[in-house]
Motif scaffolding. Sequence first.
Motif, mmCIF file in Angstrom:
data_model
loop_
_atom_site.group_PDB
_atom_site.id
_atom_site.type_symbol
_atom_site.label_atom_id
_atom_site.label_comp_id
_atom_site.label_asym_id
_atom_site.label_seq_id
_atom_site.Cartn_x
_atom_site.Cartn_y
_atom_site.Cartn_z
ATOM 1 N N GLY A 1 -7.644 1.453 11.871
ATOM 2 C CA GLY A 1 -6.387 2.274 11.066
ATOM 3 C C GLY A 1 -7.019 3.585 9.994
ATOM 4 O O GLY A 1 -5.662 3.553 10.590
ATOM 5 N N ARG A 2 -8.102 4.159 10.513
ATOM 6 C CA ARG A 2 -8.627 5.909 10.109
ATOM 7 C C ARG A 2 -7.598 6.814 10.705
ATOM 8 O O ARG A 2 -6.067 6.857 10.576
ATOM 9 C CB ARG A 2 -8.925 5.553 9.644
ATOM 10 N N ARG B 1 -4.174 1.772 7.782
ATOM 11 C CA ARG B 1 -5.216 0.656 7.686
ATOM 12 C C ARG B 1 -4.467 -0.283 7.679
ATOM 13 O O ARG B 1 -5.153 -1.650 7.692
ATOM 14 C CB ARG B 1 -5.880 0.984 6.667
ATOM 15 N N ALA B 2 -3.159 -0.936 6.920
ATOM 16 C CA ALA B 2 -2.858 -2.204 6.345
ATOM 17 C C ALA B 2 -2.048 -2.985 7.595
ATOM 18 O O ALA B 2 -2.466 -3.819 7.411
ATOM 19 C CB ALA B 2 -1.723 -1.939 5.212
ATOM 20 N N THR C 1 3.134 0.082 12.610
ATOM 21 C CA THR C 1 3.218 1.209 11.322
ATOM 22 C C THR C 1 4.091 2.448 11.413
ATOM 23 O O THR C 1 4.734 2.979 10.396
ATOM 24 C CB THR C 1 1.786 2.037 11.780
ATOM 25 N N ASP D 1 -3.485 6.443 9.960
ATOM 26 C CA ASP D 1 -2.936 7.029 8.900
ATOM 27 C C ASP D 1 -3.129 9.030 8.969
ATOM 28 O O ASP D 1 -2.152 9.199 8.128
ATOM 29 C CB ASP D 1 -3.853 6.577 7.961
ATOM 30 N N ARG D 2 -3.921 9.191 9.830
ATOM 31 C CA ARG D 2 -4.418 10.225 9.725
ATOM 32 C C ARG D 2 -3.899 11.612 10.404
ATOM 33 O O ARG D 2 -2.859 12.123 10.841
ATOM 34 C CB ARG D 2 -6.278 11.134 9.812
ATOM 35 N N SER E 1 2.004 5.149 1.636
ATOM 36 C CA SER E 1 2.837 4.793 2.779
ATOM 37 C C SER E 1 1.084 5.954 3.748
ATOM 38 O O SER E 1 1.063 5.617 5.185
ATOM 39 C CB SER E 1 3.397 5.993 3.116
ATOM 40 N N SER E 2 0.145 6.724 2.655
ATOM 41 C CA SER E 2 -1.115 7.056 3.254
ATOM 42 C C SER E 2 -1.832 6.362 4.015
ATOM 43 O O SER E 2 -2.463 6.637 4.780
ATOM 44 C CB SER E 2 -1.613 7.565 2.407
ATOM 45 N N GLN E 3 -1.433 4.893 3.603
ATOM 46 C CA GLN E 3 -2.584 4.457 4.636
ATOM 47 C C GLN E 3 -2.000 2.840 4.895
ATOM 48 O O GLN E 3 -2.594 1.644 5.411
ATOM 49 C CB GLN E 3 -3.177 2.952 2.756
ATOM 50 N N VAL F 1 0.612 -1.317 0.294
ATOM 51 C CA VAL F 1 0.232 0.090 -0.046
ATOM 52 C C VAL F 1 0.611 1.206 -0.087
ATOM 53 O O VAL F 1 2.071 0.941 0.450
ATOM 54 C CB VAL F 1 -1.348 0.017 1.083
#
Length: 398
Positions: free
Chosen positions: A255-256, A122-123, A311, A259-260, A117-119, A115
């Motif tokens: 997950g979200r 979540r991954a 992460t 990332d955020r 890097s922005s995800q 994926v």
Amino acid sequence: MALAAAIFVSMSTEFLPGGLLPDIAEAFDRPVTDAGQLVTVFAAAVIVTTTPLAILTRQAPRKPLALIALTGIAAATGFAALSPTFELLLAARVAGGIAHGLFWSVAAAYAADLVPSSQLGRATAITAAGGAVAGILGAPLGNALCQLFGWRAAFGVFAIVAVGVAVLVATLLPPVKLARRAPNSAGSRPVSSQAGLSGILLVCLIILLVVIGQTTYGTYGVVWLTDVAGLPEPSIPIFMLVTGIAAFVAVSLIGRPADRWPNAALVVAIVMLAALMALFPLMAEWGTLPLVAVALVQSMGFAVAPILLQTRMMRIAPHERRSTAAALQTTAFNIAIGGGAVVGGLVIGAWGLAVLPWAAALLSAVGISVLLLSLPRVPRAATSSPPSPIAKEDAYVP
């Protein structure tokens, strides 16, 4: 999801002996403490071999390597089911630990390579769900199989499941390209590589502090709940199931946010761990419901903290070093799990069982201090290494 299933199998086979020790000890006419070596030798094999194997196999295609590791897990688990002597059973667990270490040196970086890097959050959360399910169902399922059919059947069933998951991975898991180091100008090491190495080691240190803290309490948690908090022994399985479900819910939702707000989420998770563990003795005095309420939130924090640390590791590691970073991360987790049991025993011997939550909170507080000091030291350049696109590892030649 194929990778999540593989993680479920890997972690379930790691946890499996925990619910079988009395039966294994009886089968070989050994004390339970001897049977406990099945856990110790597995962890030792992971600690000793994971990083060297990651270095030796860094140029090997990732998907075939994952399949080799899963095959090794299946073979070692099957051999454990058939072992005629305790010594051969120990050898099977050593082999399983080696395969487990090899698998994690691939798996931890694999999701990151699939994926952008922005995800990453979540991954990592999706694949970590396999580990969360293993924690909730793996050992209880093994124990149930043992009660119904014997401990050998438990190992045998998980060996068959491992074979099925290997087929699933071979069929569904996309391959990834190997990372290649870009040429350096003027023969110098890139700044991002140097920053990445320091960041990797700092994350490993935070893992050691936080996980040793939590396992300092967790290893003896059942004893603390019954002897200090006064929970009835029959209620412990329900307590563990409820907190396990809470942990799974947290893993599903992290997950979200990961990332955020990756830094803020990690800081909040570890602060929660330290603060809530410190509250355990007070909640125990107030009654069962306050303790359960705090334990539910604490279990959610401890479920997501490893995901957020993994992460962070994948964000700061240069792409060509992700497999090595994953191996060092796996080694740190296993040292921390074993080290927590040792530290917990020392704390009990020196100050008694009642202070375990405070020891856990203190170590987690040190971990958050290291994290806060390290945040400004990781420049954005160290996290911007682009992920490899999904691609065939072996080029098709017509």
